[in-house]
Design a protein around this motif. Structure first.
Motif, short mmCIF file in Angstrom:
data_model
loop_
_atom_site.label_atom_id
_atom_site.label_comp_id
_atom_site.label_asym_id
_atom_site.label_seq_id
_atom_site.Cartn_x
_atom_site.Cartn_y
_atom_site.Cartn_z
N CYS A 92 -5.59 9.09 0.58
CA CYS A 92 -6.03 7.85 1.22
C CYS A 92 -5.01 6.74 0.99
O CYS A 92 -4.24 6.77 0.03
CB CYS A 92 -7.39 7.42 0.67
N ASP B 284 -2.13 7.60 -1.51
CA ASP B 284 -2.41 8.12 -2.84
C ASP B 284 -2.27 9.65 -2.81
O ASP B 284 -2.95 10.32 -2.04
CB ASP B 284 -3.84 7.73 -3.24
N ASN C 76 -17.78 -4.34 -6.33
CA ASN C 76 -16.87 -4.87 -5.30
C ASN C 76 -17.49 -6.04 -4.55
O ASN C 76 -17.12 -6.33 -3.41
CB ASN C 76 -16.47 -3.77 -4.32
N ILE D 91 -8.51 -4.94 -7.85
CA ILE D 91 -7.98 -3.70 -7.29
C ILE D 91 -8.95 -2.57 -7.65
O ILE D 91 -9.27 -2.38 -8.83
CB ILE D 91 -6.57 -3.38 -7.84
N SER D 92 -9.38 -1.84 -6.64
CA SER D 92 -10.36 -0.78 -6.89
C SER D 92 -9.73 0.37 -7.68
O SER D 92 -8.52 0.59 -7.60
CB SER D 92 -10.92 -0.25 -5.57
N LYS E 117 -3.99 3.42 -0.37
CA LYS E 117 -4.46 2.61 -1.49
C LYS E 117 -3.46 1.51 -1.78
O LYS E 117 -2.29 1.59 -1.40
CB LYS E 117 -4.63 3.49 -2.75
N TYR E 118 -3.91 0.50 -2.49
CA TYR E 118 -2.98 -0.52 -2.96
C TYR E 118 -1.99 0.11 -3.93
O TYR E 118 -2.35 0.95 -4.76
CB TYR E 118 -3.73 -1.66 -3.65
N TYR E 119 -0.74 -0.32 -3.82
CA TYR E 119 0.33 0.20 -4.66
C TYR E 119 0.60 -0.80 -5.78
O TYR E 119 1.07 -1.91 -5.55
CB TYR E 119 1.58 0.40 -3.82
N GLN F 271 -8.76 4.29 -8.70
CA GLN F 271 -8.22 5.35 -7.86
C GLN F 271 -9.33 6.20 -7.26
O GLN F 271 -9.28 6.58 -6.08
CB GLN F 271 -7.27 6.23 -8.69
N THR G 178 -5.76 11.51 -3.56
CA THR G 178 -6.86 11.45 -2.61
C THR G 178 -6.41 11.55 -1.15
O THR G 178 -7.22 11.84 -0.27
CB THR G 178 -7.64 10.13 -2.77
N THR H 48 0.83 -1.20 0.00
CA THR H 48 0.00 0.00 0.00
C THR H 48 0.87 1.25 0.00
O THR H 48 2.06 1.20 0.29
CB THR H 48 -0.93 0.03 1.23
N ARG I 44 -2.86 -1.38 -12.52
CA ARG I 44 -4.01 -1.89 -11.76
C ARG I 44 -4.45 -3.23 -12.35
O ARG I 44 -4.45 -3.42 -13.56
CB ARG I 44 -5.14 -0.87 -11.83
#
Length: 226
Positions: A88, A83, A112, A101-102, A90-92, A104, A86, A80, A97
């Motif tokens: 927030c 970001d 989901n 993986i959601s 997030k997955y890195y 951005q 944002t 992670t 992507r």
């Protein structure tokens, strides 16, 4: 050893070990394996399920490879980062992507409700990645045939025997010996006092492949076959 006894011994070993070379042989969209964090996964069903999805690209590019660097070894989850857009966590995914993986930013077209992400779903796991591989020379004293096998250091002699079966279907009809001593088929090479001398070869700046320990097979006059 009787066929029944040998067969029972073989069935005891449900854990499967794979070498990196074996994983790399599964590098096609229809037959796609990866390894990460010491385990081996068959993602072929995932690829079939999402065929044509652009989010498959990083997975397809990783076919047959180890992707442990995608993961945090402590959490066993995807790496992670914060970001910058944002603020927030997030997955890195610098490789791009991928499936589960959601995006951005929130999007109405992203569902989901898929349940477990693929990297947490044990149904894809097929075995354990060898922490180290070794080369052994198997010599059939009856026929004088020799074969060199790449095996996993964690494997018992029964599992090594299983690897040798394509060369000799009656491998369990032989007594396996090293330096004149019967091998315990329930133990590994190291436990059978067949040392791994690679480190010593490296220390001496020698090619470790110059020496491969030899295991001699002596026929027992009993045609056990698997």
């Amino acid at each position: 050893m009787t066929a029944r006894a040998a067969g029972g011994a073989m069935e005891k070993f449900q854990a499967r070990y794979f070498t990196p070379r074996e994983v790399s042989a599964h590098a096609q969209p229809g037959d796609l394996w990866v390894s990460y964090l010491g385990r081996v996964y068959d993602l072929s069903p995932l690829v079939r399920q999402h065929k044509g999805d652009v989010l498959l690209r990083p997975i397809l590019e990783a076919a047959g490879k180890d992707i442990s660097h995608w993961f945090n070894p402590k959490t066993r989850d995807i790496q992670t980062h914060v970001d910058p857009l944002t603020g927030c966590v997030k997955y890195y995914t610098p490789q791009g992507r991928f499936i589960h993986i959601s995006p951005q930013l929130p999007r109405s077209d992203w569902a989901n409700d898929f349940g477990l992400p693929w990297w947490k779903d044990s149904k894809y796991e097929v075995g354990i990645l060898a922490s180290k591989t070794r080369r052994v020379r198997i010599v059939n004293t009856l026929t004088s045939q020799e074969h060199v096998l790449e095996v996993c250091a964690e494997e018992s002699m029964w599992e090594i025997l299983r690897r040798y079966l394509p060369h000799n279907a009656h491998a369990a009809s032989y007594t396996w010996k090293y330096e004149g001593v019967n091998l315990d088929m329930d133990k590994t090479l190291e436990q059978n006092k067949i040392p791994d001398e690679d480190a010593e070869f490296y220390r001496l700046n020698l090619d470790a492949d110059l020496y491969t320990p030899g295991i001699l097979l002596y026929f027992n006059d009993d045609l056990t076959e698997f």
